[in-house]
Design a protein around this motif. Sequence first.
Motif, PDB file in Angstrom:
ATOM      1  N   GLY A   3     -46.041  17.152 -32.979  1.00  0.00           N
ATOM      2  CA  GLY A   3     -47.049  16.735 -33.946  1.00  0.00           C
ATOM      3  C   GLY A   3     -48.430  16.722 -33.342  1.00  0.00           C
ATOM      4  O   GLY A   3     -48.589  16.687 -32.113  1.00  0.00           O
ATOM      5  N   PRO A   4     -49.466  16.738 -34.182  1.00  0.00           N
ATOM      6  CA  PRO A   4     -50.844  16.730 -33.682  1.00  0.00           C
ATOM      7  C   PRO A   4     -51.212  15.397 -33.042  1.00  0.00           C
ATOM      8  O   PRO A   4     -50.763  14.337 -33.476  1.00  0.00           O
ATOM      9  CB  PRO A   4     -51.697  17.001 -34.930  1.00  0.00           C
ATOM     10  N   ILE A   5     -52.043  15.460 -32.010  1.00  0.00           N
ATOM     11  CA  ILE A   5     -52.436  14.262 -31.276  1.00  0.00           C
ATOM     12  C   ILE A   5     -53.192  13.283 -32.177  1.00  0.00           C
ATOM     13  O   ILE A   5     -53.100  12.065 -32.008  1.00  0.00           O
ATOM     14  CB  ILE A   5     -53.275  14.641 -30.031  1.00  0.00           C
ATOM     15  N   ALA A   6     -53.917  13.806 -33.166  1.00  0.00           N
ATOM     16  CA  ALA A   6     -54.694  12.951 -34.070  1.00  0.00           C
ATOM     17  C   ALA A   6     -53.796  12.111 -34.966  1.00  0.00           C
ATOM     18  O   ALA A   6     -54.235  11.089 -35.503  1.00  0.00           O
ATOM     19  CB  ALA A   6     -55.628  13.804 -34.929  1.00  0.00           C
ATOM     20  N   VAL A   7     -52.552  12.511 -35.133  1.00  0.00           N
ATOM     21  CA  VAL A   7     -51.596  11.735 -35.919  1.00  0.00           C
ATOM     22  C   VAL A   7     -50.753  10.840 -35.014  1.00  0.00           C
ATOM     23  O   VAL A   7     -50.508   9.674 -35.322  1.00  0.00           O
ATOM     24  CB  VAL A   7     -50.673  12.676 -36.737  1.00  0.00           C
ATOM     25  N   VAL A   8     -50.324  11.393 -33.884  1.00  0.00           N
ATOM     26  CA  VAL A   8     -49.406  10.678 -32.995  1.00  0.00           C
ATOM     27  C   VAL A   8     -50.065   9.468 -32.335  1.00  0.00           C
ATOM     28  O   VAL A   8     -49.524   8.355 -32.370  1.00  0.00           O
ATOM     29  CB  VAL A   8     -48.849  11.638 -31.920  1.00  0.00           C
TER      30      VAL A   8
END
Length: 203
Positions: free
Chosen positions: A69-74
């Motif tokens: 998953g994208p770092i901005a979500v995780v």
Amino acid sequence: MISVLFAVLTALTNGAASVLQRRAARTVPDSEAMRLSLIGHLLRRRTWLAGIGLVIVAAVCQAVALATGPIAVVQPIFVIELPATLLMAGFVMRVRLPASLWYAVAAMTLGLALGMISAAPQGDGAAVRGAVWIPALILTGLFEAALIGTALGVRGNARGALLGLAAACGYALTAALMKDAMARLRGGGGAVALLASWQLYAT
């Protein structure tokens, strides 16, 4: 959903690790604080070693979350580590936490949720290339050194806040390094590219 699940697992295991490490550190004399001999004391305590073991588990969970998953979500999901840590600490150390603390936690969590909904981050950026890491590493290192250096001259809550901020910045840098390493794994190079990545070892 895999990235969200492993992000939650990362937060929970990190929280448990913090509680165990804190419990072990409470048994060390105050005179050992901010000294290298502190590590020697802690290495002889099973509780602290168990906390380190959970840190390793958390790192693996974080790697899976960042790989899927994208770092901005995780990364923002990790904010649940705070209430989880407080709950576990209250139970393990038999400390009753004031209601005002929970109001602050709720406000922070709600603010983050609203920010995430508003920003709606998406996408999964490519790995960082070339010398882009150099200024990031230098500036983060200088900022960390300033925080820790200042913490050496103060005590109590001020020291805790400074070291907490230093830890948070360290975690942020670690997440970026880990994400870059995992991007190389998914970029077609496989395990060989991952193991050859300096970002993995810097993490």
